[in-house]
Write a protein that holds these residues in place. Structure first.
Motif, PDB file in Angstrom:
ATOM      1  N   PHE A  30     -12.790   6.364   9.234  1.00  0.00           N
ATOM      2  CA  PHE A  30     -13.068   6.337   7.798  1.00  0.00           C
ATOM      3  C   PHE A  30     -11.945   7.012   7.022  1.00  0.00           C
ATOM      4  O   PHE A  30     -11.512   6.518   5.963  1.00  0.00           O
ATOM      5  CB  PHE A  30     -14.403   7.020   7.528  1.00  0.00           C
ATOM      6  CG  PHE A  30     -14.848   6.948   6.098  1.00  0.00           C
ATOM      7  CD1 PHE A  30     -14.912   5.733   5.436  1.00  0.00           C
ATOM      8  CD2 PHE A  30     -15.214   8.097   5.406  1.00  0.00           C
ATOM      9  CE1 PHE A  30     -15.324   5.659   4.106  1.00  0.00           C
ATOM     10  CE2 PHE A  30     -15.627   8.034   4.087  1.00  0.00           C
ATOM     11  CZ  PHE A  30     -15.678   6.812   3.435  1.00  0.00           C
ATOM     12  N   ALA A  31     -11.451   8.149   7.547  1.00  0.00           N
ATOM     13  CA  ALA A  31     -10.367   8.855   6.860  1.00  0.00           C
ATOM     14  C   ALA A  31      -9.107   7.991   6.805  1.00  0.00           C
ATOM     15  O   ALA A  31      -8.433   7.910   5.769  1.00  0.00           O
ATOM     16  CB  ALA A  31     -10.075  10.175   7.570  1.00  0.00           C
ATOM     17  N   ARG A  32      -8.792   7.338   7.916  1.00  0.00           N
ATOM     18  CA  ARG A  32      -7.602   6.480   7.944  1.00  0.00           C
ATOM     19  C   ARG A  32      -7.760   5.300   6.978  1.00  0.00           C
ATOM     20  O   ARG A  32      -6.804   4.883   6.307  1.00  0.00           O
ATOM     21  CB  ARG A  32      -7.357   5.980   9.363  1.00  0.00           C
ATOM     22  CG  ARG A  32      -6.907   7.078  10.336  1.00  0.00           C
ATOM     23  CD  ARG A  32      -6.901   6.576  11.771  1.00  0.00           C
ATOM     24  NE  ARG A  32      -6.601   7.628  12.709  1.00  0.00           N
ATOM     25  CZ  ARG A  32      -5.389   7.885  13.229  1.00  0.00           C
ATOM     26  NH1 ARG A  32      -4.352   7.130  12.849  1.00  0.00           N
ATOM     27  NH2 ARG A  32      -5.207   8.862  14.093  1.00  0.00           N
ATOM     28  N   PHE A  33      -8.968   4.740   6.931  1.00  0.00           N
ATOM     29  CA  PHE A  33      -9.227   3.621   6.019  1.00  0.00           C
ATOM     30  C   PHE A  33      -9.014   4.044   4.568  1.00  0.00           C
ATOM     31  O   PHE A  33      -8.354   3.348   3.781  1.00  0.00           O
ATOM     32  CB  PHE A  33     -10.662   3.127   6.227  1.00  0.00           C
ATOM     33  CG  PHE A  33     -11.137   2.170   5.177  1.00  0.00           C
ATOM     34  CD1 PHE A  33     -10.741   0.833   5.195  1.00  0.00           C
ATOM     35  CD2 PHE A  33     -11.978   2.597   4.159  1.00  0.00           C
ATOM     36  CE1 PHE A  33     -11.175  -0.056   4.227  1.00  0.00           C
ATOM     37  CE2 PHE A  33     -12.418   1.723   3.182  1.00  0.00           C
ATOM     38  CZ  PHE A  33     -12.015   0.387   3.217  1.00  0.00           C
ATOM     39  N   LEU A  34      -9.574   5.206   4.202  1.00  0.00           N
ATOM     40  CA  LEU A  34      -9.422   5.677   2.827  1.00  0.00           C
ATOM     41  C   LEU A  34      -7.965   5.971   2.490  1.00  0.00           C
ATOM     42  O   LEU A  34      -7.514   5.713   1.366  1.00  0.00           O
ATOM     43  CB  LEU A  34     -10.268   6.930   2.611  1.00  0.00           C
ATOM     44  CG  LEU A  34     -11.773   6.719   2.450  1.00  0.00           C
ATOM     45  CD1 LEU A  34     -12.482   8.065   2.300  1.00  0.00           C
ATOM     46  CD2 LEU A  34     -12.082   5.832   1.246  1.00  0.00           C
ATOM     47  N   ARG A  35      -7.223   6.501   3.458  1.00  0.00           N
ATOM     48  CA  ARG A  35      -5.809   6.789   3.195  1.00  0.00           C
ATOM     49  C   ARG A  35      -5.038   5.515   2.860  1.00  0.00           C
ATOM     50  O   ARG A  35      -4.122   5.526   2.024  1.00  0.00           O
ATOM     51  CB  ARG A  35      -5.196   7.477   4.405  1.00  0.00           C
ATOM     52  CG  ARG A  35      -5.636   8.932   4.595  1.00  0.00           C
ATOM     53  CD  ARG A  35      -5.192   9.461   5.927  1.00  0.00           C
ATOM     54  NE  ARG A  35      -5.670  10.822   6.158  1.00  0.00           N
ATOM     55  CZ  ARG A  35      -6.013  11.296   7.348  1.00  0.00           C
ATOM     56  NH1 ARG A  35      -5.944  10.517   8.418  1.00  0.00           N
ATOM     57  NH2 ARG A  35      -6.436  12.536   7.472  1.00  0.00           N
ATOM     58  N   MET A  36      -5.396   4.425   3.538  1.00  0.00           N
ATOM     59  CA  MET A  36      -4.719   3.155   3.256  1.00  0.00           C
ATOM     60  C   MET A  36      -5.070   2.632   1.863  1.00  0.00           C
ATOM     61  O   MET A  36      -4.285   1.918   1.233  1.00  0.00           O
ATOM     62  CB  MET A  36      -5.102   2.114   4.311  1.00  0.00           C
ATOM     63  CG  MET A  36      -4.513   2.378   5.690  1.00  0.00           C
ATOM     64  SD  MET A  36      -4.769   0.993   6.837  1.00  0.00           S
ATOM     65  CE  MET A  36      -6.554   0.989   6.979  1.00  0.00           C
ATOM     66  N   ARG A  37      -6.264   2.997   1.377  1.00  0.00           N
ATOM     67  CA  ARG A  37      -6.719   2.480   0.084  1.00  0.00           C
ATOM     68  C   ARG A  37      -6.281   3.338  -1.103  1.00  0.00           C
ATOM     69  O   ARG A  37      -5.912   2.821  -2.147  1.00  0.00           O
ATOM     70  CB  ARG A  37      -8.255   2.358   0.092  1.00  0.00           C
ATOM     71  CG  ARG A  37      -8.783   1.292   1.034  1.00  0.00           C
ATOM     72  CD  ARG A  37      -8.328  -0.096   0.599  1.00  0.00           C
ATOM     73  NE  ARG A  37      -8.871  -1.147   1.436  1.00  0.00           N
ATOM     74  CZ  ARG A  37      -8.312  -1.609   2.540  1.00  0.00           C
ATOM     75  NH1 ARG A  37      -7.175  -1.068   2.954  1.00  0.00           N
ATOM     76  NH2 ARG A  37      -8.859  -2.579   3.231  1.00  0.00           N
TER      77      ARG A  37
END
Length: 273
Positions: free
Chosen positions: A45-52
């Motif tokens: 989830f953290a990696r996903f948010l960083r991409m967004r």
């Protein structure tokens, strides 16, 4: 699925976000359940948010919980068996170091993984905890109550809930292990009701001594929690597990009374607002 998703509308993201993962106790190294069940999902989830929303706008935080009866008990047993010769603080620091290494080995992208009682984090936790307690006290949300707690006269120490073993006093209970005020099957009772209590520290029968503690007045927040659950159900983005957990605290508890205490209980209940 949220209402926006059901209508096919574009998702909106926060400007900044903090992602947290459960804090493991400092009484052991991590097993795969910690990694696979806690840290990998949070890391995704953290990696996903960083991409967004950008790497600098996401903070992924966790750490070692340095306090609690599981740590006290595990440390005591190691000392008794001669398997550890340092202090309890040394024991926690060693486990924290091992946990941190596992995080690195699995490439969990934590920004912060510290210990609640270690180094600079300890001072931050102490200051914040003190501030919260003071605010609660000033708001009148803490009540000083006197209760009985087990005391090991041989070891000259008060015992936490897991350092006392006995038999559950609830009639018909099949539990094989009962602690100071709760058995392994979840029945709760007063410490004085525990049958044949024994200290796991010395093996002696502990005494009961009165101790004054501060208690949070949770009943005053029942309407707030009920309204919160209703609001979260309406927005459709909160996990059902979270709402279910909160609702469990809103259900009146089941009381088991001894026959000889029924009259006293009913008299007390009649005096309550």
């Amino acid at each position: 699925m949220s209402d926006n998703q059901q209508r096919g509308e574009a998702l909106t993201y926060p400007t900044r976000a903090v992602v947290t993962a459960g804090m493991p106790y400092g009484n052991k190294t991590l097993h795969f359940g910690h990694i696979g069940g806690v840290f990998v999902p949070a890391d995704c989830f953290a990696r996903f948010l960083r991409m967004r929303i950008g790497y600098a706008n996401v903070l992924f935080v966790s750490g070692t919980d340095c306090y609690g009866s599981p740590i006290d008990e595990a440390y005591r047993k190691l000392r008794e068996n001669g398997d550890f010769d340092g202090s309890e603080a040394d024991y926690v620091v060693a486990n924290h170091a091992a946990q941190s290494q596992v995080m690195r080995d699995y490439d969990i992208s934590l920004d912060i993984f510290e210990g609640s009682g270690i180094g600079a984090s300890a001072a931050i936790h102490q200051a914040l905890s003190q501030k919260l307690v003071e605010r609660l006290y000033q708001g009148g949300f803490l009540q000083l109550e006197e209760t009985e707690q087990f005391y090991d006269e041989k070891a000259e120490t008060f015992l936490n809930g897991r350092q006392v073993r006995g038999r559950c006093p609830v009639q018909g209970c099949k539990s094989s292990v009962a602690y100071a005020d709760e058995c392994e099957l979840g029945h709760q009772y007063l410490p004085v009701e525990l049958i044949a209590p024994k200290s796991t520290v010395s093996g002696d029968t502990p005494a009961l001594r009165k101790v004054a503690n501060w208690y949070f007045d949770l009943p005053r927040f029942m309407s707030f929690l009920q309204n919160y659950c209703t609001e979260q159900e309406a927005n459709g983005t909160t996990r059902e597990l979270v709402l279910k957990t909160i609702r469990e605290f809103l259900v009146p508890p089941v009381l088991y009374l001894k026959n000889e205490l029924e009259e006293d209980y009913r008299a007390l209940a009649g005096e309550l607002p």
